[in-house]
Design a protein around this motif. Sequence first.
Motif, short mmCIF file in Angstrom:
data_model
loop_
_atom_site.label_atom_id
_atom_site.label_comp_id
_atom_site.label_asym_id
_atom_site.label_seq_id
_atom_site.Cartn_x
_atom_site.Cartn_y
_atom_site.Cartn_z
N LYS A 69 0.82 -1.21 0.00
CA LYS A 69 0.00 0.00 0.00
C LYS A 69 0.86 1.26 0.00
O LYS A 69 0.71 2.14 -0.86
CB LYS A 69 -0.92 0.02 1.24
CG LYS A 69 -1.75 -1.25 1.42
CD LYS A 69 -2.62 -1.18 2.66
CE LYS A 69 -1.86 -1.19 3.97
NZ LYS A 69 -1.15 -2.46 4.26
N SER A 70 1.77 1.31 0.97
CA SER A 70 2.60 2.51 1.07
C SER A 70 3.45 2.67 -0.19
O SER A 70 3.64 3.79 -0.70
CB SER A 70 3.52 2.42 2.28
OG SER A 70 2.75 2.29 3.44
N THR A 71 3.96 1.55 -0.67
CA THR A 71 4.80 1.62 -1.86
C THR A 71 4.02 2.23 -3.03
O THR A 71 4.51 3.11 -3.73
CB THR A 71 5.29 0.21 -2.22
OG1 THR A 71 5.94 -0.34 -1.09
CG2 THR A 71 6.25 0.25 -3.38
N TYR B 16 2.63 10.90 4.88
CA TYR B 16 3.31 9.60 4.88
C TYR B 16 3.04 8.82 6.15
O TYR B 16 2.72 9.39 7.19
CB TYR B 16 4.82 9.81 4.70
CG TYR B 16 5.15 10.33 3.32
CD1 TYR B 16 5.49 9.45 2.29
CD2 TYR B 16 5.10 11.68 3.03
CE1 TYR B 16 5.76 9.93 1.02
CE2 TYR B 16 5.37 12.17 1.78
CZ TYR B 16 5.70 11.28 0.77
OH TYR B 16 5.97 11.74 -0.49
N GLN B 17 3.23 7.52 6.02
CA GLN B 17 2.98 6.63 7.16
C GLN B 17 3.95 6.93 8.29
O GLN B 17 3.57 7.09 9.44
CB GLN B 17 3.12 5.18 6.71
CG GLN B 17 2.71 4.17 7.75
CD GLN B 17 2.74 2.76 7.20
OE1 GLN B 17 3.03 2.53 6.02
NE2 GLN B 17 2.43 1.80 8.03
N GLU B 18 5.26 6.98 7.96
CA GLU B 18 6.25 7.47 8.92
C GLU B 18 6.29 8.97 8.68
O GLU B 18 6.61 9.39 7.59
CB GLU B 18 7.64 6.90 8.63
CG GLU B 18 7.67 5.44 8.26
CD GLU B 18 7.36 4.55 9.44
OE1 GLU B 18 7.60 5.02 10.57
OE2 GLU B 18 6.89 3.43 9.23
N LEU C 116 -3.47 9.85 2.20
CA LEU C 116 -3.23 9.71 3.64
C LEU C 116 -2.90 8.25 3.93
O LEU C 116 -3.72 7.37 3.66
CB LEU C 116 -4.45 10.14 4.45
CG LEU C 116 -4.83 11.63 4.32
CD1 LEU C 116 -5.82 11.85 3.21
CD2 LEU C 116 -5.39 12.15 5.62
N ASP C 117 -1.67 8.02 4.43
CA ASP C 117 -1.25 6.64 4.68
C ASP C 117 -1.43 6.33 6.16
O ASP C 117 -0.69 6.81 7.00
CB ASP C 117 0.22 6.48 4.26
CG ASP C 117 0.61 5.02 4.15
OD1 ASP C 117 -0.17 4.16 4.59
OD2 ASP C 117 1.70 4.75 3.62
N GLU C 118 -2.44 5.56 6.46
CA GLU C 118 -2.78 5.18 7.83
C GLU C 118 -2.78 6.37 8.78
O GLU C 118 -2.01 6.42 9.74
CB GLU C 118 -1.82 4.10 8.34
CG GLU C 118 -1.90 2.85 7.50
CD GLU C 118 -1.15 1.69 8.11
OE1 GLU C 118 -1.03 1.66 9.34
OE2 GLU C 118 -0.70 0.83 7.35
N PRO C 119 -3.63 7.35 8.51
CA PRO C 119 -3.57 8.59 9.30
C PRO C 119 -4.10 8.42 10.72
O PRO C 119 -3.81 9.25 11.56
CB PRO C 119 -4.46 9.54 8.51
CG PRO C 119 -5.42 8.66 7.79
CD PRO C 119 -4.70 7.38 7.51
MG LIG Z 1 2.47 1.01 4.79
#
Ligand SMILES: [Mg+2]
Lengths: 314, 350, 486, 369
Positions: C40-42, C82-84, C156-159
């Motif tokens: 997902k993040s990729t 970003y997730q991080e 939004l990555d896992e906000p």
């Molecule tokens: Mg991810």
Amino acid sequence: MDISLPSFLAAIAVMAAPLVLAALGETLTEKAGVVNLSLDGTIVLSAMTGFVVASRSESLTLGFVAAALTGCAVAALLAVIGVWLNQSQVAAGFALTFLCRDLAYFLGSPYARQQGPQLATLPVPFFSDIPFFGKVLFSHSLIVYASFLAIPCCIYFLYHTRHGLLLRTAGENPEGCWARGINPQTVRIIATMTGGTLVGLAGAAFSLAVKPGWGQPQGCEGIGWIALALVIFGSWHPLRVVAGAYLFGMLQLLGIYFQDSFPTIPAQIFQVAPFPLMIFTLILIHLSSNRKNRITRLFSGNPPKWLGRAYRRS
Amino acid sequence: MKTLVSLGHFLYNRTATMILIAALALGAVSLLLLTLGIAPTTIAVAIAHGSIFSWQKFSHVLSLWIPLLLCSCGLLFTFRAGLWNIGVEGQIICGAIAATALLREGSFGLPPALILTLALALSFFGGGLWGSCAGLLKNRGGVNEIFGGLGLNFVAQGLILWLILGPWKRAGIASMSGTDMFVKELWMYTPPGWRVAPAALLLALATFALTAFLLGATRFGLTVKATGNNPLAARLYAIHPERTGLAAMAIGGGLAGLAGGLQAACVYHRLLPPISSGYGYLALLVVMLANYRIAPVPAICLFFACLAAGSIQLPIVLQLDSALSGVIQGACVVSALLVHGLQKRHKGEN
Amino acid sequence: MIELTNIHKTFGKVHALTGVNLKAEAGTIHGIVGENGAGKSTLMKVLTGFIGRSGGEILFQGQKVRLDSPKDALRLGIGMLYQEPLDFPQLSVLDNFMAGRAVFAPVEARTELARLAATFGFTLHPDNRVEELTIGERQQLELLRLIGDGARLLILDEPTTGISKEQQDLLFTALGKLKTDGATILLVSHKLEEIDLLCDTVTVLRHGRVAATRQRPFDRDALLQAMFDSLPEPQAPPEPKRGGIPVLEFEKVTGSGGRSGLQKVSITIRAGEVVGLAGIDGSGQGIFLKIACGLVPPESGRILRFGAPLQGKAKETGRTTVFLPADRLGEGLFPGMTVREHHLLAAPGSALITSATGLTVSRRAIATHSIKGQPETAVEDLSGGNQQRLLLSFIPDGVRLILMENPTRGLDVHSAAWTWRHLHSRLHADGAIVFASPDLEELMSQASRIVVFYNGKIVLDTPTRATDYQRLSRAITGQIDPVGTC
Amino acid sequence: SPLLAADYPFGLLLVGPANDHGWSQAHFEAGQAMEKVLPGAKMLYIDKVNPADRQGITIPMLVDDLVSKGAKLIIGNSDDMKDGIREAAAMHPEVQFIHISGDDAITGKSGVNLSNLMGRMEYGKMMAGFVAAMTSQTGKIAYLGPLINAETRRLTAAAYLGARYAWTEVLKKPAADLKFKVSWIGFWFNIPGVTSDPTLVTNSLFDAGHDVVISGIDTTEALVVAGQKKKDGKAVWAIPYDYQGACASAPDACLGVPYFNWIPGYTKLIGEAISGKWKQQFLWLGPDWQAINNPATTTIGFMPGNALGDSQKQALTEFQKALAGGLNLFTGPLNFQDGSSFLKAGTTATDDQVWNLPQLLLGMDGASK
Ligand SMILES: [Mg+2]
Ligand SMILES: Nc1ncnc2c1ncn2[C@@H]1O[C@H](COP(=O)(O)OP(=O)(O)OP(=O)(O)O)[C@@H](O)[C@H]1O
Ligand SMILES: Nc1ncnc2c1ncn2[C@@H]1O[C@H](COP(=O)(O)OP(=O)(O)OP(=O)(O)O)[C@@H](O)[C@H]1O
Ligand SMILES: [Mg+2]
């Protein structure tokens, strides 16, 4: 030896001028996340080029320009190895330190102890007549004024301009920098070269103003290490770094006066003291700032998060 | 057969890299010399003449090789443990001081060999103590070992000056030329025509062998390597990374101290202010050029010692400044970094 | 609005994305779901140009666009959270807000930040340092920055990981407002209730491929089915063993680390138990294991191991307890050293080491653990799965407590089964196994007891027999109110 | 009838760079001059002979090298080389050695193939002190000292005696008004981290009101700083040391330089060696009072600088005449710094007493040990 306070302060201002320039240069470099450990050699090499070019061209300006370019070139080489090629910045800095110093002695040997041009004192009209401050601040050579000016300029640049902000972001988190559409590699390389330019100027400040002349030893050896230590222990804030530089100047001067004030203590103690004393003062500040009390927290600060770490895009 | 082929490949790659590094460094220096109107070949000939063309010169080279090798061995330990030990100079000085403390008292009527052995053991402890100080500053205070080491270098410098000009001054006049000479029987034996004590040579060789053995063939060496490699993981293997680092600093300092002891006992026969002669910094360059590996260290030390000894000919024969040897040494390390970096980049690791 | 076609991305040998297609319309919220490591993040980072793609095309408003760097994305109005968090913790809120902007105007930026914050009901002090903010506030700041920079496509990555309920509500309101304004939003989430609440469309990724695309309303079970490899018939879980002596006891232990840290966790693990820890990455299970093995000191609370207080010394951990971390190369192995050297370090033995020492031990371990490698192979050259087998091979005889993160990550079905047989056989009569795993199937089939972490707390602690997949996946995504043991 | 060898190589070991405009260059130039003065003589030199500049350097090794290149006589120009030269001389009895500034030939610590050579710089320093006092407007003179030992104490005291003579005998001012301050930096030149910084020390000496600084170190920082201050319009001066051309770094602030001219000493010792008349000796040569700047005859010279006023120059000439006529400033009553008596009224110091001066003199301000 009795000496008036303004003269004492003025002497500190002059002696610390090159150190201020070099330490500010390194602060800029490290704020961008790059450690340029080559300072000590760079200063000697640029002191040599500054002196040689100035005396051959009989132009002080050219001398300063040559020294600045030398510093910039050494920093560029460091950036190629440490940023572009992702090699250890510390190793590259070490190697360059010794390379530069010996290169300076080798190339500069024919010019050793020759008479050369030097920067004249240029008291600022009117201001130099102000009691006390006139003597301390306004009766120096241009490079000393430059060192004064460099402090607010550096702070302004770092904290009040777009490029200063970018520079800090590159040292703090290059990925974040990249996510905002800026290439951190470019920022780091430019910052390293800018810092190197200031270090080069510090070299010329020695050979053309503060300790005019060139020879082996020139008398500026060792200062680079002090500048590096200042940046770390000044917690990467220009103001604290500069305060350290003046502290060092004061320690050096006090050593001379204490030689007279304490005749029972062997004179060698005072002669040797400033360098280790400086480093250990800084270490003490560092140690005490680990404990969280309000006064020492003044001195605590954190290194840029990615200092010395390479960044590369996946 | 397969191993032989792969060994051949390996050596070929290493050799090719070495040749590349040397070509880059010497090429750059030659270019510099040519622009100055100096023929690089005359320099090479002069340096060779001053270092390897006679036994006497070569034995001089060996006398430089010994302390350089000892310090480099010490640095192998600290680099393995992931530490930058820049305090080698101070450790050499402390070793020399410790040895002098005993040797200047004379032989007490005991066999000189015993006194010398004791003095060298003391020098190991002296240097080791100084190395541990930097290690402790790092462990306890979080002081970067580079600056701790640097500060301790300055302190050692002050200490030796104070001793020479103060408590240990020459009979009559304190002099920067050092303390009084040790009594003749405490000079390490040097055969006529030699410029190096065979015992010191053997000691250096033995130290190198021991270093290679400790680092390469013992559990301790493996532990040090693991610590330097990944201190985070080390704890999972019941390794105490801080303690291991301290041990490496102590050994590294000890070997540097031994170098200092030998300088006092068999080169100068007294304590003098510049006894460390910059060997500490030179050894850093040696180990960096060796890419932190053990095997190439003696050869690189020899090369550097030849440059240092041979460069004395430059002012005599060519009226050139001998700092050129330092330029060549530095250029080698810088080009090694460049070549290794470019190779990595080429392989796509970068 | 945006269309991705046939996107590929490889990291060296790892295929993170394989032929992914995705289409998102303006004025909609598009959900992306999938298990850990699904890609997902990729995919999102490819979309912003943060990482380069190995193949595929991106169409923006019907036009083919380059999108090679975040700069291109920003120009098109694509912005990502970003997730991080990719912000600058030591800089001020205002500096973070301004970083990257073309003009440097602190005064204007300050008013703009205040205005935007007011619009969305956020409170942010421009002069605070970002490291002093909560994760939620950092996200709010990033969101405002993106909107301020004119982003029309927001990713939004896992906000909602690690933020409070209030902040979550604020965020969702803001997203709703943005949607009404005509912005496109891509929302990556593990939490199906959020998807239910917000999204118009959802794409499920699995192993770097699109497993399903659904329109609202969503069938929860079908989504779960698409997300996790398979939801096979539950095997008979191991019998819970009762009455064993306590092996590990936590009393109100608090610690920091991971996304949420550990908050006043109390639990007792007894001899004979195999405890599976479940939860979204960083919900507390990782730091629980590290504290349990003594690698990380707790901030408060009391820990007993084998009935005695934990000293937190590395030495102790060696003989009676082992810990196998998830980040194998980063925390568990020494890159650049060989398999044999690892075996030497892991087991006490002779002080002298020749090239033959430990060779037989290493060979035997390689054989018994089916490691595809030689004693002289450098560990970083092993595949991820083989690195894990190597770590397993270090477990010495007589160990009573085995602590593991993701014990079978990257292992094929066959060797996973072998590994578990192996682990169960190593279970000491007076010991226990505690493992964290993102894999529900593994938890259900191997653990005798399952403990679910959410936001640093234990939200479910149950014998495996007494639970099922639905209940677990709901607990993992925080849909059970914190309760004690059932 | 000297039996001149057709080819007579000799070696010169210089402690500093050959172009240091100081101690080493003075030796280097004298060595070069030998090639003209003594037909057949040929110089081989090695400079920077000190372990800080050259790793593992030992004098015997360098002597080996020079001898292998044919050197028949070796000169070592530094006190630091004392032990090394002695050792080398024992190893090469067939080669002659000259050690500058040592005293082995007197103490008998070495074989007959080693002689010592030194200049009576006391006279040079007296002249330096003399012009300093004649020029000073504040009556505060400073001496930038290297490290503290018998030699440097002797030279510093001589400078003080010269200054006191000018102050009381020529200017007829009360002795108490003359301030003479000695500040030691710790070595013959600046080593950062090891010595005090001479630039800094000179600056503070001037800042504290001293208007003439007499340099006792090998490098020219004192003069350079005086030159800087002069450009800023300050009335300050400096007197460098060692080398005839030393005023060049700031001619307008230079009152003159007391220097060594090694040609006469070299000529005598090397000449005797060439002609086979070598004998061990301790040669302590002074100025040629008839022609104090005659390179062929004087060992100690004083080259007046551009900044020296005409009347002062006149007075200097008178002073030199007085010295030539037998004026001995080391004449009692003289007391040591701690108040104890050095010379009773009417007595003069022996060479030995001067050579081994244990303390600074009363009236001098600064460390003695
Ligand atoms: Mg991810
Ligand atoms: N920089 C990288 N180098 C190598 N492999 C990577 C890199 N980034 C991601 N991967 C791999 O690509 C795959 C997909 O990772 P990604 O981060 O996209 O997963 P995700 O779906 O976001 O998972 P999560 O829910 O845990 O965030 C994983 O196998 C991961 O290990
Ligand atoms: N960096 C590397 N250098 C050399 N060889 C490598 C490297 N990485 C992996 N290999 C080798 O390549 C092969 C394939 O590795 P890969 O990681 O794709 O395995 P895999 O099929 O995923 O295996 P597993 O199921 O065990 O994870 C392995 O034999 C491994 O040893
Ligand atoms: Mg795999």
